[in-house]
Design an enzyme around this catalytic site. Structure first.
Site, PDB file in Angstrom:
ATOM      1  N   LYS A  50      32.037  20.211 -29.001  1.00  0.00           N
ATOM      2  CA  LYS A  50      31.087  20.198 -30.117  1.00  0.00           C
ATOM      3  C   LYS A  50      31.712  19.884 -31.476  1.00  0.00           C
ATOM      4  CE  LYS A  50      27.803  20.344 -28.733  1.00  0.00           C
ATOM      5  NZ  LYS A  50      27.337  19.160 -27.946  1.00  0.00           N
ATOM      6  N   HIS A 110      38.476  17.647 -23.277  1.00  0.00           N
ATOM      7  CA  HIS A 110      38.400  18.849 -24.119  1.00  0.00           C
ATOM      8  C   HIS A 110      39.583  19.773 -23.832  1.00  0.00           C
ATOM      9  CE1 HIS A 110      34.551  17.885 -25.743  1.00  0.00           C
ATOM     10  NE2 HIS A 110      33.844  18.153 -24.676  1.00  0.00           N
ATOM     11  N   SER A 140      27.023  24.942 -33.174  1.00  0.00           N
ATOM     12  CA  SER A 140      26.722  23.794 -32.317  1.00  0.00           C
ATOM     13  C   SER A 140      26.954  24.155 -30.847  1.00  0.00           C
ATOM     14  CB  SER A 140      27.607  22.616 -32.732  1.00  0.00           C
ATOM     15  OG  SER A 140      27.279  21.476 -31.989  1.00  0.00           O
TER      16      SER A 140
HETATM   17  P1  A3P Z   1      25.261  19.704 -34.092  1.00  0.00           P
HETATM   18  O1  A3P Z   1      24.956  20.510 -32.866  1.00  0.00           O
HETATM   19  O2  A3P Z   1      25.786  20.555 -35.206  1.00  0.00           O
HETATM   20  O3  A3P Z   1      24.135  18.838 -34.525  1.00  0.00           O
HETATM   21  P2  A3P Z   1      30.227  16.707 -29.274  1.00  0.00           P
HETATM   22  O4  A3P Z   1      29.960  15.255 -29.203  1.00  0.00           O
HETATM   23  O5  A3P Z   1      31.680  17.045 -29.428  1.00  0.00           O
HETATM   24  O6  A3P Z   1      29.551  17.449 -28.197  1.00  0.00           O
HETATM   25  O7  A3P Z   1      29.601  17.215 -30.661  1.00  0.00           O
HETATM   26  C1  A3P Z   1      28.231  17.250 -30.855  1.00  0.00           C
HETATM   27  C2  A3P Z   1      27.955  17.558 -32.310  1.00  0.00           C
HETATM   28  O8  A3P Z   1      28.275  16.380 -33.075  1.00  0.00           O
HETATM   29  C3  A3P Z   1      26.492  17.867 -32.565  1.00  0.00           C
HETATM   30  O9  A3P Z   1      26.477  18.716 -33.709  1.00  0.00           O
HETATM   31  C4  A3P Z   1      25.971  16.478 -32.896  1.00  0.00           C
HETATM   32  O10 A3P Z   1      24.733  16.465 -33.570  1.00  0.00           O
HETATM   33  C5  A3P Z   1      27.105  15.973 -33.779  1.00  0.00           C
HETATM   34  N1  A3P Z   1      27.098  14.514 -33.912  1.00  0.00           N
HETATM   35  C6  A3P Z   1      27.066  13.599 -32.934  1.00  0.00           C
HETATM   36  N2  A3P Z   1      26.995  12.362 -33.463  1.00  0.00           N
HETATM   37  C7  A3P Z   1      26.978  12.520 -34.806  1.00  0.00           C
HETATM   38  C8  A3P Z   1      26.876  11.612 -35.911  1.00  0.00           C
HETATM   39  N3  A3P Z   1      26.759  10.308 -35.732  1.00  0.00           N
HETATM   40  N4  A3P Z   1      26.896  12.137 -37.153  1.00  0.00           N
HETATM   41  C9  A3P Z   1      26.986  13.452 -37.353  1.00  0.00           C
HETATM   42  N5  A3P Z   1      27.067  14.367 -36.357  1.00  0.00           N
HETATM   43  C10 A3P Z   1      27.059  13.900 -35.095  1.00  0.00           C
END
Ligand code: A3P
Length: 296
Positions: A50, A110, A140
């Site tokens: 996340k 991860h 998140s």
């Molecule tokens: P939130 O849950 O705070 O919205 P991962 O890809 O490591 O699983 O992380 C997911 C998190 O990154 C989520 O956060 C998601 O919304 C955010 N995320 C993914 N793409 C993004 C983007 N283009 N800009 C900002 N945040 C992004």
């Protein structure tokens, strides 16, 4: 059989694996993963869950492979395999990585740094590590565990909050993860350590730094396309980037592309929780060179 066709039987339990809490989806293929043969041009995208893995994956995929047909037909989790995932009868992440037709191969993990297969170090591969401030990362992760039926039950927020501080999360303690990767970076110039908050503040600037690290020099037009294409709203709309084709995630509970903000923790932490967290944080985060921003 593809990942899209699979249903998870029940939520897994956390187990201690070489001192790190894990679930069996990420440990059952351990020997094969440890024997993974990296190539010198492989690029590993490493994160605590996340922290912005999908965002970084999408940026790299666009930088290397542009707006090709696969952007419209292949989900990001197939373009950038998740090395340790083992979810029979789907192809394992390791096999997916082995079968990637691209060059370079973009691979996601991860794993805490001590679990990374040794061939990545032997081959001197480039590694992009993305870190996110603990408070937003925790929020998140909480929503992710609610909606991802392949994750342990998150319980209620206050319970999750305690567990996060105790490091009882899949892939272990956030504190250990970000610190140990940071330490590794000091002795390994092939690691580019990025911060989610910096990406939010100025995506173009962070892409420039990334290109510098990767030895890429996209045209101004291509760079603009990448910077625009990876904005939150664009990725959220894009079924190949937003995980909507993934059956283990219940979007009725919460979307994968949820908010994409810095500071959403303020909508979740009580004042008392924030104080308790900050106290505990000071004890765990002693390295003055590793600084996170919880607001920008
Ligand atoms: P939130 O849950 O705070 O919205 P991962 O890809 O490591 O699983 O992380 C997911 C998190 O990154 C989520 O956060 C998601 O919304 C955010 N995320 C993914 N793409 C993004 C983007 N283009 N800009 C900002 N945040 C992004």
């Amino acid at each position: 059989m593809s990942f899209e066709q699979v249903k998870v039987p029940s939520r897994p339990e956390l187990v201690d694996f070489h001192g790190v809490p894990m679930v069996y989806f990420f440990t059952d293929n351990w020997e094969n993963i440890q024997n993974f043969q990296a190539r010198p041009d492989d690029i590993l995208i490493a994160t605590y869950p996340k922290a912005g893995t999908t965002w970084a994956s999408y940026i790299l995929d666009l930088l290397y492979f542009g707006q090709k047909e696969r952007q419209k037909s292949v989900p990001i989790f197939d373009r950038v395999p998740f090395l340790e995932i083992f979810f029979p009868p789907c192809l394992s992440g390791k096999d997916q990585a082995d079968n990637l037709p691209t060059s370079p191969r973009l691979i996601k993990t991860h794993f805490p740094v001590q679990f990374v297969p040794k061939s990545f170090w032997e081959q001197n591969c480039r590694i992009i590590y993305v870190a996110r401030n603990a408070k937003d990362n925790m929020v998140s992760y909480f929503h992710f565990d609610r909606m991802n039926l392949a994750q342990p039950e998150p319980g209620d927020w206050s319970n999750f909050f305690q567990r996060f501080m105790e490091g009882k999360m899949v892939f272990g303690s956030w504190y250990d993860h970000v610190n140990n990767w940071w330490k590794k970076k000091e002795s390994c110039p092939k690691i580019h350590y990025m911060f989610y908050e910096d990406m939010i503040e100025d995506t173009g600037r962070e892409i420039d730094k990334l290109c510098c690290f990767l030895g890429l020099s996209p045209s101004a037009e291509d760079k603009m396309k990448v910077t625009g294409g990876v904005q939150f709203d664009n990725m959220k709309r894009d079924d190949m980037a937003n995980y909507s084709t993934n059956p283990v995630m219940d979007f009725k509970i919460s979307p994968f592309m949820r908010k994409g903000k810095v500071g959403d923790w303020k909508n979740h932490f009580t004042v008392a929780q924030s104080e308790q967290f900050d106290e505990d944080y000071k004890k765990k985060m002693k390295d003055a060179t590793l600084l996170f921003r919880t607001e920008i």
